[in-house]
Design an enzyme around this catalytic site. Structure first.
Site, PDB file in Angstrom:
ATOM      1  N   PHE A 146      37.524  34.528  36.087  1.00 11.69           N
ATOM      2  CA  PHE A 146      38.514  33.466  36.225  1.00 11.69           C
ATOM      3  C   PHE A 146      38.167  32.686  37.486  1.00 11.69           C
ATOM      4  O   PHE A 146      38.346  33.170  38.596  1.00 11.69           O
ATOM      5  CB  PHE A 146      39.941  33.993  36.320  1.00 11.69           C
ATOM      6  CG  PHE A 146      40.941  32.867  36.417  1.00 11.69           C
ATOM      7  CD1 PHE A 146      41.363  32.205  35.276  1.00 11.69           C
ATOM      8  CD2 PHE A 146      41.418  32.437  37.644  1.00 11.69           C
ATOM      9  CE1 PHE A 146      42.254  31.140  35.357  1.00 11.69           C
ATOM     10  CE2 PHE A 146      42.298  31.382  37.740  1.00 11.69           C
ATOM     11  CZ  PHE A 146      42.718  30.732  36.584  1.00 11.69           C
ATOM     12  N   ASP A 231      32.759  33.909  44.764  1.00 14.89           N
ATOM     13  CA  ASP A 231      34.081  33.297  44.646  1.00 14.89           C
ATOM     14  C   ASP A 231      35.078  34.246  45.291  1.00 14.89           C
ATOM     15  O   ASP A 231      35.554  35.194  44.663  1.00 14.89           O
ATOM     16  CB  ASP A 231      34.415  33.052  43.174  1.00 14.89           C
ATOM     17  CG  ASP A 231      35.806  32.447  42.976  1.00 14.89           C
ATOM     18  OD1 ASP A 231      36.610  32.435  43.939  1.00 14.89           O
ATOM     19  OD2 ASP A 231      36.108  32.003  41.850  1.00 14.89           O
ATOM     20  N   LYS A 260      43.114  29.308  48.422  1.00 16.73           N
ATOM     21  CA  LYS A 260      44.374  30.040  48.475  1.00 16.73           C
ATOM     22  C   LYS A 260      44.828  30.347  49.905  1.00 16.73           C
ATOM     23  O   LYS A 260      45.420  29.511  50.557  1.00 16.73           O
ATOM     24  CB  LYS A 260      44.296  31.280  47.599  1.00 16.73           C
ATOM     25  CG  LYS A 260      44.179  30.934  46.109  1.00 16.73           C
ATOM     26  CD  LYS A 260      44.461  32.086  45.222  1.00 16.73           C
ATOM     27  CE  LYS A 260      44.236  31.756  43.751  1.00 16.73           C
ATOM     28  NZ  LYS A 260      45.118  30.717  43.206  1.00 16.73           N
TER      29      LYS A 260
END
Length: 407
Positions: A146, A231, A260
């Site tokens: 994801f 990531d 984030k």
């Protein structure tokens, strides 16, 4: 807290369903305020937040240092666009590069933007530096990934909910099983410009790869002249007990993709961080973002970097994470939980079928004042703020035990 506790805000939830596109199925709670690890709904009921905005809130809700940094910058300037320099930009880039032990930073806003930026970087690097023939670059990715929801990214997802109905998809990606070194080695060839991986797969259920996997990825990419792109949007910036999850295997990738928590849960901030050789392939006009690296974002991110430099939050994630995972694993003996995976303050919990779906358990915990998120049917993800206290973790564990008890 009583099992009969029912959240309010029904009218607001109904209104939201009327006027917003149905891309989410939120739990039935309407949040009005937050502080630390706690949220309060519109009716004054409090909830312990064990999701942290998918790790965007690593430092909790409204951390005083981050709010102060944002307020101070709000009184100065919030946006210039990259058409001009501003007084926060150089410090942000240099300090984030130093945190990552790299040379250069390319700031964006969201995680998906940063992943798209990493893809563009790898392709241009592949053509200019590695010498891959034009338009033939390949990037190896992992099944179960994801990385965001843009059309390019969902094209190499194997999640039907994210992928179906959005084609045609961009070519150039090779998918291999996550954690399978042999499959990865077979896929990396002379046209491979990068291997793009989450060191721990979050959306897939907090899947931790086998020991030695990340080191093998590093070795294979180095030997074959491909970039290793990590990531670390969810796994990075303290979540797993180290600044970056790659550190658990002593691995330094060629490129970090961050987001984030970099914005402290205050503003969206993301970035690609790499060497001068890699990010130096860009030229003016070849990439950009109006809001990327804006003064407000830089001010908050600089405070995040300063907080991480103390090591306090990494230590808390490591120590409290050991306690959390040990206690969760003890529940496996009851038969209520079939598997527990995790690292630091991040865990995936597979629920036994007789207790219903992950959503059923999340709703039961909601009624007890604990917020978690389900994924892939039977799995619960938890990622509490790194500021959470041990007694708060124990309170949450008690609610888990109550929900998963046969009584």
């Amino acid at each position: 807290m009583s099992e009969q506790f029912v959240p309010g805000g029904a009218a607001l939830m109904a209104a939201a369903e009327v006027s917003s596109a149905p891309t989410y199925r939120p739990l039935p709670v309407v949040v009005a305020s937050g502080e630390g690890a706690w949220l309060t709904d519109v009716d004054g009921h409090r909830y312990l937040d064990l999701l942290s905005g998918y790790s965007a809130l690593n430092f909790g809700h409204r951390h005083p240092r981050l709010i102060a940094a944002a307020k101070d910058q709000l009184d100065q300037v919030t946006l210039t666009s990259r058409a001009f320099h501003h007084h926060r930009f150089a410090d942000f880039c240099s300090e984030l590069a130093e945190l990552c032990a790299k040379d250069m930073v390319l700031p964006m806003n969201t995680g998906a933007e940063a992943v798209e930026t990493a893809i563009k970087t790898a392709r241009r690097w592949g053509y200019q530096v590695k010498g891959v023939p034009a338009d033939q670059a390949r990037i190896v990715v992992a099944a179960g990934n994801f990385h965001g929801r843009t059309t390019t990214i969902v094209g190499f997802s194997d999640d039907p909910a994210a992928r179906e109905g959005f084609g045609p998809y961009a070519p150039g990606f090779d998918v291999v099983p996550f954690g399978d070194v042999a499959a990865l080695a077979d896929a990396v060839n002379e046209r491979t410009v990068a291997v793009l991986l989450e060191p721990i797969q979050g959306e897939a259920g907090v899947l931790v790869p086998p020991a030695g996997y990340l080191a093998a990825v590093r070795r294979i990419t180095a030997e074959r002249g491909a970039l290793f792109i990590a990531d670390e949007i969810q796994s990075g910036l303290g979540r797993t007990g180290t600044t970056f999850a790659c550190e658990h295997e002593g691995v330094v990738p060629d490129m970090y993709v961050l987001g984030k928590a970099l914005g402290g849960g205050v503003v969206p901030v993301s970035a690609v961080v790499a060497s001068r050789e890699v990010l130096g392939v860009f030229t003016p006009g070849s990439h950009g973002s109006t809001f990327g690296g804006n003064p407000l974002a830089c001010a908050v991110a600089l405070e995040v970097i300063a907080m991480l430099r103390t090591g306090e939050y990494q230590r808390r994630a490591a120590e409290l994470g050991d306690h959390l995972l040990r206690e969760l694993s003890s529940l496996s003996g009851s038969g209520a939980i079939t598997a527990v995976r995790g690292r630091g303050l991040w865990a995936g919990i597979d629920i036994a079928p007789r207790f219903g779906s992950g959503r059923d358990v999340a709703e039961a915990l909601l009624r007890r004042g604990v917020l978690v998120k389900d994924t892939h049917g039977s799995t619960i993800r938890i990622a509490p703020p790194l500021v959470i206290e041990k007694d708060e973790i124990n309170h949450a564990l008690a609610q888990f035990r109550a929900v998963l008890s046969d009584g």
